[in-house]
Design a protein around this motif. Structure first.
Motif, PDB file in Angstrom:
ATOM      1  N   LEU A 182     -15.614  28.389  45.098  1.00  0.00           N
ATOM      2  CA  LEU A 182     -14.839  28.956  46.195  1.00  0.00           C
ATOM      3  C   LEU A 182     -13.918  27.903  46.801  1.00  0.00           C
ATOM      4  N   SER A 183     -14.415  26.697  46.993  1.00  0.00           N
ATOM      5  CA  SER A 183     -13.607  25.652  47.610  1.00  0.00           C
ATOM      6  C   SER A 183     -12.383  25.314  46.765  1.00  0.00           C
ATOM      7  N   ARG A 188     -20.284  33.502  48.850  1.00  0.00           N
ATOM      8  CA  ARG A 188     -20.984  32.699  47.842  1.00  0.00           C
ATOM      9  C   ARG A 188     -20.093  31.574  47.310  1.00  0.00           C
ATOM     10  N   SER A 189     -20.722  30.559  46.784  1.00  0.00           N
ATOM     11  CA  SER A 189     -20.003  29.335  46.418  1.00  0.00           C
ATOM     12  C   SER A 189     -19.227  29.444  45.114  1.00  0.00           C
ATOM     13  N   ALA A 236     -15.021  37.585  45.994  1.00  0.00           N
ATOM     14  CA  ALA A 236     -14.053  37.250  47.044  1.00  0.00           C
ATOM     15  C   ALA A 236     -13.036  38.374  47.155  1.00  0.00           C
ATOM     16  N   ILE A 237     -12.550  38.580  48.361  1.00  0.00           N
ATOM     17  CA  ILE A 237     -11.507  39.570  48.630  1.00  0.00           C
ATOM     18  C   ILE A 237     -10.276  38.819  49.108  1.00  0.00           C
ATOM     19  N   ASP A 295     -22.412  38.642  50.915  1.00  0.00           N
ATOM     20  CA  ASP A 295     -22.057  37.274  50.533  1.00  0.00           C
ATOM     21  C   ASP A 295     -20.686  37.219  49.853  1.00  0.00           C
ATOM     22  N   ILE A 296     -19.715  37.988  50.397  1.00  0.00           N
ATOM     23  CA  ILE A 296     -18.359  38.063  49.851  1.00  0.00           C
ATOM     24  C   ILE A 296     -17.414  37.284  50.764  1.00  0.00           C
TER      25      ILE A 296
END
Length: 252
Positions: free
Chosen positions: A5-6, A34-35, A61-62, A92-93
Motif C-alpha cells: 500500500l505504501s 491492509r498493507s 483499495a478504492i 480493511d480496505i
C-alpha cells in the motif's frame, strides 16, 4: 501480483504531483487498509454504493476523485460518514482520493481525458496566468453546429447535455469538468465559440445567452468518470495488479 500500500500511494502521489497543488481536501491515502494491494476498484465518488460494490469485488483499495474530509466539513463521525468509514475499516480496505491533482494532470486528468474522448485539441490552460487553472482551451478539427456537438457529447457520455445554442458554428472551445460553470466568464473573455462543463447554474444560462456563447452542461459525474479510470489503469500497469472501474450512475 501485488504491491505494498505504501508503495502504491507513493507512486500515485508522485505521478499526480500532489505536494504542488493546493486543494480543498487531503489528496492521497485518506483511510488506511491492509498493507498489500492486488486489486483496486475505482469510481468517481466514495459513496456507500461504491464501497459496497468494492467489498463484493474483494478490493484491497478504492481509488476515487471525490473522497472525504473536505474543507469546512463537519468533523463528527456520525450518520452517513460513520457508515462509510465503518465499511472501509471493517473490511480493511484503503481509500485513496485525488481531487484537483486528477483534474489538472496532463496525461490522466479529467479534462485531457474528456478532450480525448470528444476529439478536442488541447491548446493550453483556460487561465494561463493562474497557477491553479483547471480548465482548458482548445479547438475542434472542423467546425460543427451546436446541435452536432450536443449529439457527439450524448454519444460519448451516454446522456443528453443541457445546451444553450448560440446558433453559430463551434470551432474554438473551452471546457472544465465537474462543477465549473463559474468558469464561463473566463471562456467568454477567451473569445471561444462554446464552453463545456459538468453542471449549470441560473447565472450561467444568462451569461451564455448575452455573450453569444454556446453552453453545454453534460453532468458532473458524467464528465469526471475518465480521469480516475485512466489513473487506475496506470497504477495497474505500473505494479502489475488488477483494476476494476465501477460506475455508480448519478444524474447530476
Amino acid at each position: 501480483m501485488h504491491t505494498s500500500l505504501s508503495t502504491l500511494v507513493e507512486e500515485a502521489n508522485r505521478y499526480l504531483n500532489v505536494t504542488k497543488i493546493a486543494d480543498y481536501c487531503p489528496n492521497g491515502l485518506q483511510v488506511q487498509g491492509r498493507s498489500q494491494v492486488r486489486r483496486i476498484v475505482s469510481g468517481v465518488t466514495a459513496s456507500q454504493a461504491l464501497l459496497d460494490a468494492a467489498v463484493r469485488a474483494e478490493a484491497d483499495a478504492i481509488l476515487v476523485h471525490h473522497g472525504y474530509f473536505w474543507k469546512n466539513e463537519a468533523p463528527c463521525i456520525v450518520g452517513i460518514k460513520q457508515r462509510r468509514l465503518k465499511t472501509l475499516l471493517n473490511n480493511d480496505i484503503s481509500l485513496l482520493a485525488y481531487h484537483l491533482p486528477l483534474d489538472v494532470h496532463p496525461e490522466v486528468g479529467n479534462n485531457v481525458q474528456l478532450a480525448r474522448l470528444l476529439g478536442l485539441i488541447v491548446e493550453g490552460p483556460l487561465e494561463p496566468d493562474n497557477p491553479r487553472s483547471v480548465g482548458l482551451l482548445g479547438s475542434l478539427k472542423a467546425a460543427v453546429t451546436p446541435s452536432e456537438f450536443q449529439r457527439r457529447i450524448q454519444q460519448v457520455l451516454g446522456r443528453e447535455p443541457l445546451m444553450i445554442d448560440a446558433e453559430k458554428s463551434i470551432r474554438r472551445i473551452a471546457w472544465c469538468t465537474g462543477a465549473a460553470q463559474g468558469y464561463i466568464e473566463q471562456a467568454v473573455a477567451a473569445g471561444v465559440d462554446a464552453y463545456l462543463t459538468g453542471e449549470a447554474s441560473e447565472p450561467s444560462v444568462h451569461i451564455a445567452r448575452e455573450s453569444g456563447l454556446s453552453f453545454f452542461a453534460a453532468g458532473h459525474h458524467a464528465t469526471e468518470r475518465y480521469g480516475v479510470q485512466a489513473l487506475g489503469d496506470y497504477l495497474a500497469r505500473h505494479f502489475d495488479i488488477e483494476h476494476l472501474f465501477i460506475d455508480c450512475p448519478n444524474p447530476v
